[in-house]
Design a protein around this motif. Structure first.
Motif, PDB file in Angstrom:
ATOM      1  N   TRP A  55      11.603  -9.901 -18.686  1.00 15.78           N
ATOM      2  CA  TRP A  55      10.942  -9.078 -18.547  1.00 15.78           C
ATOM      3  C   TRP A  55      11.334  -7.845 -17.448  1.00 15.78           C
ATOM      4  N   LEU A  56      12.333  -8.160 -16.915  1.00 14.84           N
ATOM      5  CA  LEU A  56      12.395  -7.174 -15.887  1.00 14.84           C
ATOM      6  C   LEU A  56      12.997  -5.924 -16.577  1.00 14.84           C
ATOM      7  N   ASN A  57      14.012  -6.267 -16.733  1.00 13.88           N
ATOM      8  CA  ASN A  57      14.435  -4.768 -17.585  1.00 13.88           C
ATOM      9  C   ASN A  57      13.788  -3.711 -17.943  1.00 13.88           C
ATOM     10  N   THR A  58      12.649  -4.022 -18.909  1.00  9.77           N
ATOM     11  CA  THR A  58      11.498  -3.643 -19.886  1.00  9.77           C
ATOM     12  C   THR A  58      10.820  -3.108 -18.327  1.00  9.77           C
ATOM     13  N   MET A  59      10.013  -3.796 -17.744  1.00 10.09           N
ATOM     14  CA  MET A  59       9.837  -3.160 -16.147  1.00 10.09           C
ATOM     15  C   MET A  59      10.247  -2.103 -15.813  1.00 10.09           C
ATOM     16  N   THR A  61       0.904  -0.865  -0.005  1.00 13.00           N
ATOM     17  CA  THR A  61      -0.291   0.345   0.325  1.00 13.00           C
ATOM     18  C   THR A  61       0.669   1.133   0.238  1.00 13.00           C
ATOM     19  N   ALA A  62       1.593   0.770   0.618  1.00 16.83           N
ATOM     20  CA  ALA A  62       3.019   2.518   1.117  1.00 16.83           C
ATOM     21  C   ALA A  62       2.766   2.991  -1.033  1.00 16.83           C
ATOM     22  N   TYR A  63       4.340   1.435  -1.469  1.00 12.83           N
ATOM     23  CA  TYR A  63       4.575   1.324  -2.059  1.00 12.83           C
ATOM     24  C   TYR A  63       4.026   2.141  -3.228  1.00 12.83           C
ATOM     25  N   LYS A  64       2.281   1.538  -3.759  1.00 13.91           N
ATOM     26  CA  LYS A  64       1.749   1.900  -4.328  1.00 13.91           C
ATOM     27  C   LYS A  64       1.939   1.928  -6.207  1.00 13.91           C
ATOM     28  N   PRO A  65       1.579   0.385  -6.033  1.00 14.01           N
ATOM     29  CA  PRO A  65       2.348  -0.007  -7.634  1.00 14.01           C
ATOM     30  C   PRO A  65       1.531   0.300  -8.448  1.00 14.01           C
ATOM     31  N   GLU A  66       1.620   0.527  -9.908  1.00 14.35           N
ATOM     32  CA  GLU A  66       0.449   0.842 -10.731  1.00 14.35           C
ATOM     33  C   GLU A  66       0.655  -0.494 -12.028  1.00 14.35           C
ATOM     34  N   VAL A  67       1.600  -0.785 -12.148  1.00 13.23           N
ATOM     35  CA  VAL A  67       1.286  -2.086 -12.908  1.00 13.23           C
ATOM     36  C   VAL A  67       2.125  -3.058 -12.992  1.00 13.23           C
ATOM     37  N   LEU A  68       2.045  -4.005 -12.352  1.00 11.52           N
ATOM     38  CA  LEU A  68       2.732  -5.744 -11.780  1.00 11.52           C
ATOM     39  C   LEU A  68       2.593  -6.262 -12.922  1.00 11.52           C
ATOM     40  N   LEU A  69       3.982  -7.144 -12.856  1.00 13.37           N
ATOM     41  CA  LEU A  69       4.787  -8.271 -13.647  1.00 13.37           C
ATOM     42  C   LEU A  69       4.338  -9.399 -13.470  1.00 13.37           C
ATOM     43  N   TYR A  70       3.075 -10.531 -13.483  1.00 13.42           N
ATOM     44  CA  TYR A  70       2.554 -11.427 -12.898  1.00 13.42           C
ATOM     45  C   TYR A  70       3.383 -11.878 -13.800  1.00 13.42           C
ATOM     46  N   PHE A  71       3.989 -13.521 -12.188  1.00 12.90           N
ATOM     47  CA  PHE A  71       4.644 -14.881 -13.004  1.00 12.90           C
ATOM     48  C   PHE A  71       3.623 -15.616 -11.668  1.00 12.90           C
ATOM     49  N   THR A  72       3.905 -17.155 -12.635  1.00 15.03           N
ATOM     50  CA  THR A  72       3.270 -18.406 -11.011  1.00 15.03           C
ATOM     51  C   THR A  72       4.202 -19.901 -11.514  1.00 15.03           C
ATOM     52  N   GLY A  73       5.251 -19.373 -12.421  1.00 13.29           N
ATOM     53  CA  GLY A  73       5.982 -20.520 -12.276  1.00 13.29           C
ATOM     54  C   GLY A  73       6.943 -20.802 -11.210  1.00 13.29           C
ATOM     55  N   THR A  74       8.012 -21.497 -11.616  1.00 13.32           N
ATOM     56  CA  THR A  74       8.687 -21.985 -10.174  1.00 13.32           C
ATOM     57  C   THR A  74      10.263 -21.335 -10.759  1.00 13.32           C
ATOM     58  N   ALA A  75      10.872 -21.848  -9.596  1.00 14.15           N
ATOM     59  CA  ALA A  75      12.521 -21.518  -9.767  1.00 14.15           C
ATOM     60  C   ALA A  75      12.838 -21.439 -11.205  1.00 14.15           C
ATOM     61  N   VAL A  76      12.611 -22.953 -11.398  1.00  7.03           N
ATOM     62  CA  VAL A  76      13.011 -23.480 -12.866  1.00  7.03           C
ATOM     63  C   VAL A  76      12.927 -22.450 -14.248  1.00  7.03           C
ATOM     64  N   ASN A  77      11.930 -21.935 -14.272  1.00  4.94           N
ATOM     65  CA  ASN A  77      11.476 -21.075 -15.475  1.00  4.94           C
ATOM     66  C   ASN A  77      11.378 -20.346 -14.389  1.00  4.94           C
TER      67      ASN A  77
END
Length: 602
Positions: A246-250, A223-239
């Motif tokens: 996408w991290l650099n783009t975000m 709540t304090a950070y107030k994110p507007e855009v989420l990168l949502y990833f449901t995989g495990t460490a191997v993938n």
């Protein structure tokens, strides 16, 4: 179209019956009078088979667990056989037999405690929340076990009987019964070392299991950070590479962005980033969390866990995937549940519209591939031309296998190496290689062996690149030609405008193959016998004589969109447009309402 390329068996490759003869041999040696020597040999063979299954035949190990003959049961069987040996030997004192039986009993209970604690620690995915870079004094996930601790854990799980059996059998042969308790003591010491290492990590983990307390803290921080855009990833460490790309783009967005993952192990597996990372493991916690500041959520994959966030009506949901390719997965019908589907260029749009995915044309947005900005069209600059072999993995099943590694990999590498010092080879396998079939993993190891043998003979230094040693894009810039399969590697290589070769393991007609897979339209095709390769690779030496150069230039624009405006500008503009658009449309809210059957989403 579903395509099955040759070389991938559909039956279980390795039979668990491998254990039957060695276990029977052990039991027979124990039961026969005068058989300690045979028993010692059979015990050694049993443990060699155990190691082979662990390292080379994971499918056989899984089948044995399903058949109630997992490592623990096999350890108990061998322990029982040893007690029988002591009884049958005749000249072994009663106290030695009693010590062995009692020692095994106590040791197995201690071993069970350690294995249960270790399983809890290793399964950090049961932690309800985890964070990274979301403010000071955040909850810290226990560090992963060290390599030697992991090795000791495997030894206790499947080889706890090794020291007692081997030393005990040797003691029976040479008449030194004290070796029996000595073997038990060695195992007890190793097990105690593991338990001591677990104690501190268990203490640090306990407060993290207090879901309500940690949830309040994480919510306060988000709540304090107030994110507007989420990168949502449901995989495990191997993938995790699917999120890493996408991290650099975000990071380059002007709006506040955050990474949301669903497995605590992923928090530490993500590449270094300035973005805060939050893990919310439970679907219920995701739905109860306050995401009121979030305007746009970007999804890297089509998975069932997407539904937990897709139910948020005030967020615009976008499928961005983890690479554009001609694989079936790049036009998945599930994509129609999103507000928009972002593709790199016109090829991605056509792929959806020509399929039965049901994605509307107006929901498709061409944003380019911002992460490709660092790929250069310059030659590698190496002393000799460099050829990169980057095959895809074997796929989730044989109907979706596009990989050349098993049917063609060794032929490709051998042909390249036979050119002597004219070319340098870089082998970059897919991170998933060998996760479904042991045969693919074996082919991977054979390719590595060929390269290692060539390096030992001197001359050009060939490379095998795996893990985080170098990114795929780094390999692109170090290459003058690519050999690959139908995958997103082709599209990502396009900015280089360098020649590329696509494997055709099924030996399809060239025109039909390129019609089915447009990304191969400017490629040199390689048949299953690789006969064409020796005649193709000289193109890497003299790019000016490349007859497909102009075709690649046209294909680049078709796959990735125009060079201007650049991909990052198009991506950021698409994010801003959605963020300013307000709540989701009535139609999409209806699609994801509780009353809508899941089948309709598929």
């Amino acid at each position: 179209m579903r395509r099955s390329f040759p070389g991938y068996p559909t039956l279980l490759e390795n039979s668990p019956a491998l254990f039957l003869p060695v276990t029977l041999g052990l039991l027979l040696a124990a039961a026969l009078a005068g058989g300690p020597g045979w028993f010692l040999g059979a015990a050694i063979l049993c443990h060699l088979v155990e190691l082979a299954v662990e390292q080379r035949m994971p499918d056989a190990g899984k089948a044995l667990r399903r058949g109630q003959m997992g490592p623990g049961m096999r350890v108990l069987t061998r322990q029982a056989a040893f007690v029988v040996l002591l009884v049958q030997a005749g000249d072994v004192a009663d106290w030695t037999v009693a010590a062995a039986a009692t020692g095994f009993f106590l040791l197995d209970w201690f071993r069970t405690l350690v294995l249960a604690s270790g399983a809890g620690l290793r399964n950090t995915n049961r932690l309800p929340f985890a964070t990274r870079d979301l403010g000071p004094s955040e909850w810290a996930t226990p560090s992963a076990e060290s390599a030697w601790q992991a090795w000791l854990f495997r030894m206790v799980e499947g080889h706890a009987d090794a020291a007692p059996l081997l030393l005990g059998a040797a003691g029976v042969i040479v008449g030194v019964p004290a070796l029996v308790p000595g073997g038990l003591l060695i195992t007890a010491v190793g097990t105690s070392i593991i338990f001591a290492g677990q104690a501190g990590r268990l203490r640090r983990m306990r407060p993290l299991l207090d879901s309500a307390r940690v949830a309040r803290d994480v919510q306060r921080r988000v709540t304090a950070y107030k994110p507007e855009v989420l990168l949502y990833f449901t995989g495990t460490a191997v993938n995790a590479y699917q999120a890493n790309m996408w991290l650099n783009t975000m990071e380059r967005l002007e709006r506040k962005a955050m990474v949301l993952v669903r497995a605590p192990e992923v928090v530490g597996a993500l590449a270094p980033t300035s973005l805060p990372v939050v893990c919310v493991t439970s679907g219920e916690d995701i739905m109860n969390f306050d995401w009121s500041t979030v305007r746009v959520a970007l999804y890297t994959g089509n998975t069932g866990k997407n539904l937990h966030l897709l139910r948020e009506p005030d967020i615009k949901h976008v499928f961005i995937g983890h690479g554009d390719s001609d694989k079936d997965s790049s036009s998945n019908p599930v994509s129609k549940v999103f507000d928009e589907v972002w593709v790199a260029g016109p090829a991605g749009r056509d792929r959806y519209l020509n399929s039965d995915a049901g994605v509307r044309d107006e929901a498709i947005v061409e944003v380019g591939r911002p992460q490709l900005s660092g790929i250069t069209a310059e030659p590698s600059g190496n002393p000799v031309p460099t050829v990169l072999y980057a095959p895809t993995w074997e796929g989730w099943d044989s109907d979706h296998s596009y990989s050349s590694l098993l049917p063609m990999g060794e032929k490709i590498i051998r042909t390249l190496l036979e050119q002597g010092d004219r070319f340098r080879v870089i082998y970059r396998p897919h991170p998933y290689t060998g996760t479904r079939t042991a045969a693919a993993l074996a082919a991977h190891h054979r390719v590595i062996k060929l390269i290692e043998q060539a390096n030992r003979s001197g001359g050009v230094d060939h490379r095998v690149v795996t893990g985080a040693e170098a990114s795929l894009h780094d390999c692109f810039n170090q290459s003058d030609m690519l050999i690959t399969d139908i995958s997103s590697v082709i599209s990502d290589y396009m900015p280089s405008l360098k020649p590329y070769v696509v494997a055709n393991p099924g030996g399809s007609d060239e025109s039909a193959f390129k019609a089915e897979f447009p990304s191969a339209s400017a490629a040199y095709l390689l048949g299953p016998d690789c006969a064409e390769l020796a005649g193709i690779i000289p193109v890497a030496e003299a790019r000016g004589s490349d007859p497909l150069a102009e075709e690649r230039r046209k294909l680049r624009d078709y796959l990735l969109g125009p060079e201007h405006p650049d991909a990052m500008t198009r991506f950021a503009t698409a994010v801003d447009a959605l963020a300013a658009a307000g709540p989701r449309s009535t139609m999409h809210a209806a699609v994801l309402s509780p009353a809508a059957p899941l089948q309709e989403l598929l």
